[in-house]
Scaffold this motif. Structure first.
Motif, short mmCIF file in Angstrom:
data_model
loop_
_atom_site.label_atom_id
_atom_site.label_comp_id
_atom_site.label_asym_id
_atom_site.label_seq_id
_atom_site.Cartn_x
_atom_site.Cartn_y
_atom_site.Cartn_z
N PHE A 46 91.03 63.03 45.48
CA PHE A 46 89.93 62.57 46.33
C PHE A 46 90.27 61.25 47.02
CE2 PHE A 46 87.75 64.76 42.72
CZ PHE A 46 87.34 65.87 43.42
N PRO A 47 90.07 61.14 48.34
CA PRO A 47 90.27 59.87 49.04
C PRO A 47 89.04 58.98 48.84
CG PRO A 47 89.69 61.58 50.60
CD PRO A 47 89.79 62.25 49.25
N LEU A 48 89.17 57.91 48.07
CA LEU A 48 88.04 57.04 47.75
C LEU A 48 87.76 56.08 48.91
CD1 LEU A 48 88.95 56.14 44.06
CD2 LEU A 48 87.48 57.99 44.89
N ALA A 49 86.50 56.05 49.35
CA ALA A 49 86.09 55.15 50.43
C ALA A 49 85.34 53.94 49.88
CB ALA A 49 85.22 55.89 51.43
N ALA A 50 84.54 54.14 48.83
CA ALA A 50 83.74 53.06 48.26
C ALA A 50 83.40 53.40 46.81
CB ALA A 50 82.46 52.87 49.06
N ALA A 51 83.15 52.34 46.04
CA ALA A 51 82.75 52.50 44.64
C ALA A 51 81.70 51.45 44.30
CB ALA A 51 83.95 52.36 43.72
N THR A 52 80.72 51.84 43.51
CA THR A 52 79.63 50.95 43.12
C THR A 52 79.34 51.15 41.64
OG1 THR A 52 78.66 51.18 45.32
CG2 THR A 52 77.25 50.25 43.62
N LEU A 53 79.29 50.05 40.89
CA LEU A 53 78.85 50.11 39.51
C LEU A 53 77.36 50.37 39.51
CD1 LEU A 53 79.88 49.69 36.58
CD2 LEU A 53 79.12 47.31 36.80
N THR A 54 76.89 51.32 38.71
CA THR A 54 75.47 51.66 38.66
C THR A 54 74.97 51.60 37.23
OG1 THR A 54 75.66 54.06 38.30
CG2 THR A 54 75.81 53.29 40.58
N SER A 55 73.66 51.67 37.10
CA SER A 55 73.06 51.81 35.78
C SER A 55 73.19 53.26 35.34
CB SER A 55 71.58 51.42 35.84
OG SER A 55 70.86 52.37 36.61
N GLY A 56 72.80 53.55 34.13
CA GLY A 56 72.85 54.92 33.63
C GLY A 56 71.97 55.88 34.39
N VAL A 57 70.93 55.35 35.05
CA VAL A 57 70.05 56.19 35.87
C VAL A 57 70.42 56.11 37.35
CG1 VAL A 57 68.14 56.21 34.22
CG2 VAL A 57 68.24 54.42 35.95
N GLU A 58 71.63 55.66 37.63
CA GLU A 58 72.25 55.67 38.95
C GLU A 58 71.66 54.69 39.95
OE1 GLU A 58 72.77 59.76 40.27
OE2 GLU A 58 73.35 60.38 38.26
N ASP A 59 71.06 53.60 39.47
CA ASP A 59 70.63 52.52 40.37
C ASP A 59 71.85 51.62 40.60
OD1 ASP A 59 67.95 53.35 40.52
OD2 ASP A 59 67.42 52.23 38.70
N ASP A 60 72.14 51.30 41.87
CA ASP A 60 73.30 50.48 42.20
C ASP A 60 73.16 49.07 41.62
OD1 ASP A 60 74.25 52.67 43.57
OD2 ASP A 60 73.82 51.86 45.55
N ILE A 61 74.27 48.55 41.07
CA ILE A 61 74.29 47.20 40.51
C ILE A 61 75.18 46.29 41.34
CG2 ILE A 61 74.97 45.80 38.51
CD1 ILE A 61 74.26 48.25 36.75
N SER A 62 76.46 46.69 41.52
CA SER A 62 77.38 45.85 42.29
C SER A 62 78.52 46.69 42.85
CB SER A 62 77.93 44.71 41.44
OG SER A 62 78.65 45.23 40.35
N SER A 63 79.05 46.25 43.97
CA SER A 63 80.18 46.94 44.59
C SER A 63 81.46 46.68 43.81
CB SER A 63 80.37 46.45 46.03
OG SER A 63 79.27 46.81 46.81
N LEU A 64 82.34 47.66 43.81
CA LEU A 64 83.67 47.54 43.21
C LEU A 64 84.69 47.74 44.33
CD1 LEU A 64 83.09 49.77 40.05
CD2 LEU A 64 83.07 47.27 40.15
N ALA A 65 85.72 46.94 44.30
CA ALA A 65 86.75 47.02 45.35
C ALA A 65 87.61 48.26 45.18
CB ALA A 65 87.62 45.77 45.31
N VAL A 66 87.85 48.95 46.28
CA VAL A 66 88.77 50.09 46.30
C VAL A 66 90.05 49.63 46.97
CG1 VAL A 66 89.17 52.43 47.15
CG2 VAL A 66 86.88 51.77 46.39
N LYS A 67 91.16 49.71 46.25
CA LYS A 67 92.47 49.33 46.79
C LYS A 67 93.47 50.41 46.42
CE LYS A 67 91.65 44.39 46.39
NZ LYS A 67 92.00 43.15 45.70
N GLU A 68 94.21 50.86 47.42
CA GLU A 68 95.24 51.89 47.22
C GLU A 68 94.68 53.12 46.51
OE1 GLU A 68 98.48 49.94 45.25
OE2 GLU A 68 98.80 48.56 46.91
N ASN A 69 93.49 53.54 46.95
CA ASN A 69 92.80 54.72 46.42
C ASN A 69 92.52 54.60 44.92
OD1 ASN A 69 91.55 57.10 47.46
ND2 ASN A 69 92.94 58.28 46.17
N ALA A 70 92.27 53.37 44.46
CA ALA A 70 91.97 53.13 43.05
C ALA A 70 90.88 52.06 42.94
CB ALA A 70 93.22 52.67 42.31
N VAL A 71 90.21 52.04 41.81
CA VAL A 71 89.14 51.08 41.55
C VAL A 71 89.22 50.64 40.10
CG1 VAL A 71 87.44 52.89 41.03
CG2 VAL A 71 86.66 50.67 41.81
N LYS A 72 88.94 49.35 39.85
CA LYS A 72 88.88 48.83 38.49
C LYS A 72 87.43 48.89 38.02
CE LYS A 72 92.71 45.82 37.60
NZ LYS A 72 93.12 44.48 37.19
#
Length: 89
Positions: A46-72
């Motif tokens: 999958f080509p990753l465009a964006a990633a966001t840390l969410t709560s267990g009920v899928e409410d967005d908390i904070s953005s995560l950086a996507v670099k070289e098709n990977a995220v920490k």
């Protein structure tokens, strides 16, 4: 092959599904060794465009950086981490 590669011996994927609100996909990781840290998540499929840390009920908390098709993804001891992934079109 697999959809994701995880660089963290103490994390495992527990779920990958469409988001409840239809906005991307939800990936859940579980930390298995009682250690805080981070897992580097990469997708050979999958080509990753964006990633966001969410709560267990899928409410967005904070953005995560996507670099070289990977995220920490941050990990807490014995806890689940939920991430919203958006793919490039």
């Amino acid at each position: 092959g697999s959809f994701f590669e995880i660089e963290a011996a103490h994390a495992q994927v527990t779920a990958f599904k469409p988001a409840e609100d239809g906005d991307g996909f939800i990936l859940r990781l579980r930390e298995t060794a009682g250690k805080a840290g981070a897992a580097r998540l990469k997708s050979p499929v999958f080509p990753l465009a964006a990633a966001t840390l969410t709560s267990g009920v899928e409410d967005d908390i904070s953005s995560l950086a996507v670099k070289e098709n990977a995220v920490k993804v941050p990990l807490k001891p014995h806890a689940f981490s939920t991430v919203r992934l958006k793919l490039s079109e």
